[in-house]
Design a protein around this motif. Structure first.
Motif, PDB file in Angstrom:
ATOM      1  N   ASP A 198       1.938 -11.770   3.748  1.00  0.00           N
ATOM      2  CA  ASP A 198       2.632 -13.049   3.889  1.00  0.00           C
ATOM      3  C   ASP A 198       2.983 -13.623   2.528  1.00  0.00           C
ATOM      4  N   TYR A 199       2.094 -13.532   1.590  1.00  0.00           N
ATOM      5  CA  TYR A 199       2.305 -13.877   0.194  1.00  0.00           C
ATOM      6  C   TYR A 199       1.036 -13.506  -0.549  1.00  0.00           C
ATOM      7  N   ALA A 200       1.142 -13.342  -1.849  1.00  0.00           N
ATOM      8  CA  ALA A 200      -0.033 -12.979  -2.647  1.00  0.00           C
ATOM      9  C   ALA A 200      -0.025 -13.816  -3.907  1.00  0.00           C
ATOM     10  N   ARG A 201      -0.975 -14.737  -4.041  1.00  0.00           N
ATOM     11  CA  ARG A 201      -1.045 -15.524  -5.271  1.00  0.00           C
ATOM     12  C   ARG A 201      -2.318 -15.232  -6.046  1.00  0.00           C
ATOM     13  N   SER A 202      -3.144 -14.329  -5.522  1.00  0.00           N
ATOM     14  CA  SER A 202      -4.362 -13.914  -6.209  1.00  0.00           C
ATOM     15  C   SER A 202      -4.484 -12.402  -6.112  1.00  0.00           C
ATOM     16  N   TYR A 203      -4.636 -11.736  -7.249  1.00  0.00           N
ATOM     17  CA  TYR A 203      -4.760 -10.284  -7.225  1.00  0.00           C
ATOM     18  C   TYR A 203      -6.042  -9.850  -6.537  1.00  0.00           C
ATOM     19  N   ASP A 204      -7.134 -10.555  -6.818  1.00  0.00           N
ATOM     20  CA  ASP A 204      -8.442 -10.149  -6.306  1.00  0.00           C
ATOM     21  C   ASP A 204      -8.636 -10.630  -4.870  1.00  0.00           C
ATOM     22  N   SER A 205      -7.698 -10.258  -4.000  1.00  0.00           N
ATOM     23  CA  SER A 205      -7.755 -10.579  -2.578  1.00  0.00           C
ATOM     24  C   SER A 205      -7.127  -9.427  -1.809  1.00  0.00           C
ATOM     25  N   LYS A 206      -7.376  -9.390  -0.516  1.00  0.00           N
ATOM     26  CA  LYS A 206      -6.814  -8.321   0.318  1.00  0.00           C
ATOM     27  C   LYS A 206      -5.280  -8.324   0.239  1.00  0.00           C
ATOM     28  N   LYS A 207      -4.678  -9.523   0.338  1.00  0.00           N
ATOM     29  CA  LYS A 207      -3.216  -9.614   0.285  1.00  0.00           C
ATOM     30  C   LYS A 207      -2.686  -9.256  -1.097  1.00  0.00           C
ATOM     31  N   GLY A 208      -3.390  -9.688  -2.146  1.00  0.00           N
ATOM     32  CA  GLY A 208      -2.959  -9.386  -3.505  1.00  0.00           C
ATOM     33  C   GLY A 208      -2.946  -7.896  -3.776  1.00  0.00           C
ATOM     34  N   LYS A 209      -4.002  -7.228  -3.370  1.00  0.00           N
ATOM     35  CA  LYS A 209      -4.073  -5.777  -3.586  1.00  0.00           C
ATOM     36  C   LYS A 209      -3.050  -5.037  -2.723  1.00  0.00           C
ATOM     37  N   ALA A 210      -2.808  -5.534  -1.501  1.00  0.00           N
ATOM     38  CA  ALA A 210      -1.791  -4.916  -0.645  1.00  0.00           C
ATOM     39  C   ALA A 210      -0.399  -5.105  -1.257  1.00  0.00           C
ATOM     40  N   PHE A 211      -0.144  -6.296  -1.828  1.00  0.00           N
ATOM     41  CA  PHE A 211       1.138  -6.582  -2.472  1.00  0.00           C
ATOM     42  C   PHE A 211       1.381  -5.626  -3.642  1.00  0.00           C
ATOM     43  N   VAL A 212       0.375  -5.434  -4.478  1.00  0.00           N
ATOM     44  CA  VAL A 212       0.485  -4.528  -5.625  1.00  0.00           C
ATOM     45  C   VAL A 212       0.703  -3.091  -5.142  1.00  0.00           C
ATOM     46  N   SER A 213      -0.040  -2.682  -4.130  1.00  0.00           N
ATOM     47  CA  SER A 213       0.119  -1.334  -3.575  1.00  0.00           C
ATOM     48  C   SER A 213       1.532  -1.140  -3.005  1.00  0.00           C
ATOM     49  N   ASN A 214       2.016  -2.139  -2.250  1.00  0.00           N
ATOM     50  CA  ASN A 214       3.376  -2.068  -1.702  1.00  0.00           C
ATOM     51  C   ASN A 214       4.408  -1.961  -2.822  1.00  0.00           C
ATOM     52  N   ALA A 215       4.219  -2.763  -3.884  1.00  0.00           N
ATOM     53  CA  ALA A 215       5.159  -2.743  -5.006  1.00  0.00           C
ATOM     54  C   ALA A 215       5.228  -1.352  -5.625  1.00  0.00           C
ATOM     55  N   GLU A 216       4.071  -0.740  -5.802  1.00  0.00           N
ATOM     56  CA  GLU A 216       4.045   0.598  -6.402  1.00  0.00           C
ATOM     57  C   GLU A 216       4.701   1.630  -5.501  1.00  0.00           C
ATOM     58  N   THR A 217       4.527   1.490  -4.201  1.00  0.00           N
ATOM     59  CA  THR A 217       5.139   2.432  -3.254  1.00  0.00           C
ATOM     60  C   THR A 217       6.644   2.207  -3.158  1.00  0.00           C
ATOM     61  N   LEU A 218       7.053   0.959  -2.932  1.00  0.00           N
ATOM     62  CA  LEU A 218       8.463   0.664  -2.687  1.00  0.00           C
ATOM     63  C   LEU A 218       9.324   0.754  -3.944  1.00  0.00           C
ATOM     64  N   LEU A 219       8.746   0.418  -5.100  1.00  0.00           N
ATOM     65  CA  LEU A 219       9.501   0.475  -6.349  1.00  0.00           C
ATOM     66  C   LEU A 219       9.236   1.753  -7.138  1.00  0.00           C
ATOM     67  N   GLU A 220       8.380   2.606  -6.588  1.00  0.00           N
ATOM     68  CA  GLU A 220       8.097   3.924  -7.153  1.00  0.00           C
ATOM     69  C   GLU A 220       7.710   3.838  -8.625  1.00  0.00           C
ATOM     70  N   GLY A 221       6.647   3.101  -8.893  1.00  0.00           N
ATOM     71  CA  GLY A 221       6.171   2.956 -10.262  1.00  0.00           C
ATOM     72  C   GLY A 221       4.755   2.409 -10.279  1.00  0.00           C
ATOM     73  N   ARG A 222       4.324   1.944 -11.454  1.00  0.00           N
ATOM     74  CA  ARG A 222       2.984   1.378 -11.638  1.00  0.00           C
ATOM     75  C   ARG A 222       3.120  -0.093 -12.021  1.00  0.00           C
ATOM     76  N   VAL A 223       2.253  -0.927 -11.438  1.00  0.00           N
ATOM     77  CA  VAL A 223       2.262  -2.342 -11.783  1.00  0.00           C
ATOM     78  C   VAL A 223       1.563  -2.538 -13.116  1.00  0.00           C
TER      79      VAL A 223
END
Length: 192
Positions: free
Chosen positions: A151-176
């Protein structure tokens, strides 16, 4: 290298002291996490709840994202907010932006991108239906992994934050490279 536990706390403290890849205006309690300083890491992740003026509530509010340096490697942006935001990309380095991933509870939009910039927009609860942060959208990413609903991620150290970072790496094909999160903000400046 991924940071956890005491190393994460130290990284947060140091990033707060030295500014990191992203600086903010009109924000308090900003979380800055350096995730991967390697040359291959070219994704800058930003997560907020709303604009500092608190307009939100189904009204898109512009937030400027200034890419400060004209010279440097190509970058990819992962942008997330709960309230609807029009992410306005600008500055001397805006032409360096080669891809953008948008996520949020309400629909996000982006403007100011160079012509032909790849944009992946997974925002808006109507787009995916409702569910928990771990519920998948049903379509695997390029690596075959399931893309989590965020839904949104404003904290990295949370389930949503880590999912957001993982999605970014998958969808943008790179490393955060870094994650910057806060509840509200007026704008961002990318200093990488």
């Amino acid at each position: 290298m991924r940071w956890t536990g005491p190393a994460l706390a130290t990284a947060l403290m140091l990033a707060g002291c030295f500014g990191g890849d992203v600086s903010t205006s009109g924000a308090r309690d900003v979380e800055r996490v350096s995730l991967d300083a390697s040359a291959e890491a070219n994704i800058i992740a930003i997560g907020i709840y709303e604009h500092a003026n608190g307009r939100g509530i189904n009204r898109s509010t512009p937030i400027p994202v200034t890419v400060s340096k004209a010279e440097g490697p190509a970058i990819r942006l992962a942008l997330s907010a709960y309230e609807p935001i029009e992410w306005q990309i600008g500055g001397p380095g805006a032409a360096r932006v080669e891809a953008v991933y948008l996520d949020g509870f309400y629909t996000q939009s982006v403007s100011g991108l160079p012509l032909g910039t790849r944009t992946v927009n997974k925002s808006g609860h109507a787009h995916r239906g409702r569910g928990s942060a771990s519920a998948g959208w049903g379509s695997p990413g390029s690596s075959g992994s399931q893309i989590a609903k965020v839904d949104y991620a404003r904290s990295y150290d949370s389930k949503k934050g880590k999912a957001f970072v993982s999605n970014a790496e998958t969808l943008l094909e790179g490393r955060v490279r870094s994650f910057t999160g806060t509840y509200y903000v007026e704008g961002f400046s990318i200093n990488y």
